[in-house]
Each structure stands twice: as C-alpha cells, then as structure tokens.
Design a protein around this motif. Structure first.
Motif, PDB file in Angstrom:
ATOM      1  N   TYR A  65       0.858  -1.212  -0.319  1.00 31.45           N
ATOM      2  CA  TYR A  65      -0.066   0.122  -0.070  1.00 31.45           C
ATOM      3  C   TYR A  65       0.870   1.306  -0.155  1.00 31.45           C
ATOM      4  O   TYR A  65       0.607   2.109  -0.888  1.00 31.45           O
ATOM      5  N   GLU A  66       1.987   1.077   0.689  1.00 29.00           N
ATOM      6  CA  GLU A  66       2.829   2.508   0.856  1.00 29.00           C
ATOM      7  C   GLU A  66       3.598   2.617  -0.415  1.00 29.00           C
ATOM      8  O   GLU A  66       3.679   3.619  -0.912  1.00 29.00           O
ATOM      9  N   GLU A  67       3.843   1.634  -1.006  1.00 25.13           N
ATOM     10  CA  GLU A  67       4.784   1.479  -2.426  1.00 25.13           C
ATOM     11  C   GLU A  67       3.708   2.165  -3.285  1.00 25.13           C
ATOM     12  O   GLU A  67       4.142   2.867  -4.262  1.00 25.13           O
ATOM     13  N   ALA A  68       2.638   1.731  -3.433  1.00 28.38           N
ATOM     14  CA  ALA A  68       1.491   2.115  -4.230  1.00 28.38           C
ATOM     15  C   ALA A  68       1.184   3.714  -4.015  1.00 28.38           C
ATOM     16  O   ALA A  68       1.084   4.364  -5.364  1.00 28.38           O
ATOM     17  N   LEU A  69       1.205   4.313  -2.914  1.00 23.66           N
ATOM     18  CA  LEU A  69       0.890   5.724  -2.725  1.00 23.66           C
ATOM     19  C   LEU A  69       2.158   6.474  -3.162  1.00 23.66           C
ATOM     20  O   LEU A  69       1.591   7.680  -3.755  1.00 23.66           O
ATOM     21  N   ASP A  70       3.391   5.807  -3.267  1.00 23.46           N
ATOM     22  CA  ASP A  70       4.164   6.674  -3.608  1.00 23.46           C
ATOM     23  C   ASP A  70       4.675   6.663  -5.434  1.00 23.46           C
ATOM     24  O   ASP A  70       5.373   6.906  -5.788  1.00 23.46           O
ATOM     25  N   SER A  71       3.942   5.529  -5.898  1.00 29.44           N
ATOM     26  CA  SER A  71       3.901   5.259  -7.123  1.00 29.44           C
ATOM     27  C   SER A  71       3.559   6.495  -8.119  1.00 29.44           C
ATOM     28  O   SER A  71       2.580   7.027  -7.920  1.00 29.44           O
ATOM     29  N   PRO A  72       4.207   6.663  -9.407  1.00 29.01           N
ATOM     30  CA  PRO A  72       3.811   7.432 -10.444  1.00 29.01           C
ATOM     31  C   PRO A  72       2.330   7.462 -10.768  1.00 29.01           C
ATOM     32  O   PRO A  72       1.960   8.553 -11.186  1.00 29.01           O
ATOM     33  N   GLU A  73       1.960   6.128 -10.917  1.00 23.80           N
ATOM     34  CA  GLU A  73       0.621   5.780 -11.351  1.00 23.80           C
ATOM     35  C   GLU A  73      -0.437   6.514 -10.498  1.00 23.80           C
ATOM     36  O   GLU A  73      -1.221   7.217 -10.703  1.00 23.80           O
ATOM     37  N   PHE A  74      -0.420   6.421  -8.995  1.00 21.46           N
ATOM     38  CA  PHE A  74      -1.130   6.678  -7.936  1.00 21.46           C
ATOM     39  C   PHE A  74      -1.161   8.296  -8.069  1.00 21.46           C
ATOM     40  O   PHE A  74      -1.936   8.942  -7.959  1.00 21.46           O
ATOM     41  N   GLN A  75       0.260   9.004  -8.090  1.00 12.54           N
ATOM     42  CA  GLN A  75       0.428  10.546  -8.334  1.00 12.54           C
ATOM     43  C   GLN A  75      -0.404  10.976  -9.281  1.00 12.54           C
ATOM     44  O   GLN A  75      -1.245  12.088  -9.035  1.00 12.54           O
ATOM     45  N   ALA A  76      -0.319  10.431 -10.562  1.00 12.18           N
ATOM     46  CA  ALA A  76      -1.090  10.743 -11.884  1.00 12.18           C
ATOM     47  C   ALA A  76      -2.474  10.716 -11.422  1.00 12.18           C
ATOM     48  O   ALA A  76      -3.495  11.596 -11.791  1.00 12.18           O
ATOM     49  N   LEU A  77      -2.993   9.561 -10.777  1.00  5.15           N
ATOM     50  CA  LEU A  77      -4.334   9.442 -10.484  1.00  5.15           C
ATOM     51  C   LEU A  77      -5.073  10.645  -9.540  1.00  5.15           C
ATOM     52  O   LEU A  77      -5.989  11.039  -9.781  1.00  5.15           O
ATOM     53  N   ARG A  78      -4.111  10.844  -8.539  1.00  3.44           N
ATOM     54  CA  ARG A  78      -4.620  12.067  -7.492  1.00  3.44           C
ATOM     55  C   ARG A  78      -4.492  13.262  -8.222  1.00  3.44           C
ATOM     56  O   ARG A  78      -5.404  13.840  -7.981  1.00  3.44           O
ATOM     57  N   ARG A  79      -3.630  13.432  -9.113  1.00  2.00           N
ATOM     58  CA  ARG A  79      -3.768  14.954  -9.722  1.00  2.00           C
ATOM     59  C   ARG A  79      -4.912  14.842 -10.660  1.00  2.00           C
ATOM     60  O   ARG A  79      -5.623  15.853 -10.848  1.00  2.00           O
ATOM     61  N   ARG A  80      -5.317  13.878 -11.607  1.00  2.00           N
ATOM     62  CA  ARG A  80      -6.548  13.727 -12.444  1.00  2.00           C
ATOM     63  C   ARG A  80      -7.631  14.102 -11.636  1.00  2.00           C
ATOM     64  O   ARG A  80      -8.675  14.876 -11.865  1.00  2.00           O
ATOM     65  N   PHE A  81      -7.663  13.385 -10.199  1.00  2.91           N
ATOM     66  CA  PHE A  81      -9.138  13.604  -9.510  1.00  2.91           C
ATOM     67  C   PHE A  81      -9.290  14.939  -9.045  1.00  2.91           C
ATOM     68  O   PHE A  81     -10.133  15.711  -9.062  1.00  2.91           O
ATOM     69  N   ARG A  82      -7.960  15.505  -8.680  1.00  2.00           N
ATOM     70  CA  ARG A  82      -8.023  16.902  -8.061  1.00  2.00           C
ATOM     71  C   ARG A  82      -8.208  17.956  -9.240  1.00  2.00           C
ATOM     72  O   ARG A  82      -9.065  18.922  -8.852  1.00  2.00           O
ATOM     73  N   ARG A  83      -7.849  17.757 -10.432  1.00  2.00           N
ATOM     74  CA  ARG A  83      -8.050  18.722 -11.566  1.00  2.00           C
ATOM     75  C   ARG A  83      -9.679  18.570 -11.701  1.00  2.00           C
ATOM     76  O   ARG A  83     -10.133  19.635 -12.376  1.00  2.00           O
ATOM     77  N   PHE A  84     -10.236  17.613 -11.672  1.00  3.99           N
ATOM     78  CA  PHE A  84     -11.735  17.754 -11.940  1.00  3.99           C
ATOM     79  C   PHE A  84     -12.653  17.915 -10.723  1.00  3.99           C
ATOM     80  O   PHE A  84     -13.488  18.794 -10.836  1.00  3.99           O
ATOM     81  N   VAL A  85     -12.148  17.414  -9.474  1.00  2.00           N
ATOM     82  CA  VAL A  85     -13.006  17.895  -8.349  1.00  2.00           C
ATOM     83  C   VAL A  85     -12.696  19.263  -7.822  1.00  2.00           C
ATOM     84  O   VAL A  85     -13.844  19.695  -7.218  1.00  2.00           O
ATOM     85  N   LEU A  86     -11.630  19.819  -7.625  1.00  2.00           N
ATOM     86  CA  LEU A  86     -11.376  20.950  -7.016  1.00  2.00           C
ATOM     87  C   LEU A  86     -12.156  22.158  -7.679  1.00  2.00           C
ATOM     88  O   LEU A  86     -12.666  23.041  -7.070  1.00  2.00           O
ATOM     89  N   PRO A  87     -11.967  22.438  -9.165  1.00  2.00           N
ATOM     90  CA  PRO A  87     -12.819  23.367  -9.741  1.00  2.00           C
ATOM     91  C   PRO A  87     -14.189  23.211  -9.583  1.00  2.00           C
ATOM     92  O   PRO A  87     -15.016  24.397  -9.567  1.00  2.00           O
ATOM     93  N   LEU A  88     -14.913  22.121  -9.771  1.00  2.88           N
ATOM     94  CA  LEU A  88     -16.245  21.979  -9.483  1.00  2.88           C
ATOM     95  C   LEU A  88     -16.678  22.198  -8.141  1.00  2.88           C
ATOM     96  O   LEU A  88     -17.789  22.774  -7.867  1.00  2.88           O
ATOM     97  N   SER A  89     -15.846  21.625  -7.007  1.00  3.40           N
ATOM     98  CA  SER A  89     -16.091  22.076  -5.706  1.00  3.40           C
ATOM     99  C   SER A  89     -16.027  23.674  -5.511  1.00  3.40           C
ATOM    100  O   SER A  89     -16.709  24.313  -4.738  1.00  3.40           O
TER     101      SER A  89
END
Length: 121
Positions: A22-46
C-alpha cells in the motif's frame, strides 16, 4: 501458541524494505497521476459550487429585496429560482462526476488496484 505469539519468524512477505505494498502504491507515479487527475476535476467543481452556494446565501441575507422580486405576474421569486438552482446544480455536478469517474478515473484506479494486489500475492 499463546494469543501474544503471532509466529514472528521474520518480516511479513513484501516487507523487505519495511514498506507495505500500500505504501509503495501511494508513492508510485501511477497513483500520483491518479490523484492529480482527480484533483483537476473535483477541485474546480467544488470551488464553483461553493461560490454559487455562498452567492445564494449572501444574496438571501443582504439583498432580500432582490431575492423577493417576483418573476412576471407569478408567485415565483428570484430567491426561489436560486434555491431550486441549488438542487439542479447539485444533481448536475453529481451526474458530471459519475460520468467522468466511470470513464476516466475508475478504469485507472482499477488497473492500479489490480497491479498492487497482484504484486502482493
């Protein structure tokens, strides 16, 4: 074997470096990209919704004359339309998020989950 003895014959599988999958996944580039994608959509709408809601509340509190203005010859007021607009915008934002998540976010999250779970078995 007592209840305090957990068979500690060594570190758990996959913990050679002291990190869980789980900790390795949190630091992975894929997870970081997923978080960025989520934030780019959710934060402006919020932010949009919070500004829209604050506008409604502030107008109701500080411009009651404007909010009580009737639309045409009906009993419908601008305040009522703003209030109904809150419900409409909530459902519209929810619908937009679900469609976006189903198309863009969930497939990437599922792929990452399978990679993490597959690596830990």
């Amino acid at each position: 074997m007592s209840t305090t003895d957990h068979g500690s014959s060594g570190p758990p599988a996959g913990a050679g470096d002291g990190r869980t999958p789980y900790e390795e996944a949190l630091d992975s580039p894929e997870f970081q990209a997923l978080r960025r994608r989520f934030r780019r959509f959710v934060l402006p709408l919020s932010a949009f919704f919070l500004v829209w809601y604050a506008t409604y509340v502030l107008l109701a509190g500080y411009a009651p004359g404007f909010m009580s203005t009737r639309v045409g010859d009906s009993n419908i007021t601008i305040g009522l339309l703003f209030g109904l607009g809150q419900f409409v915008s909530t459902f519209a934002i929810t619908t937009a998020y679900v469609r976006w998540a189903n198309k863009h976010f969930d497939p990437a999250a599922e792929e990452l989950r399978h990679r993490v779970e597959g690596g830990s078995r």
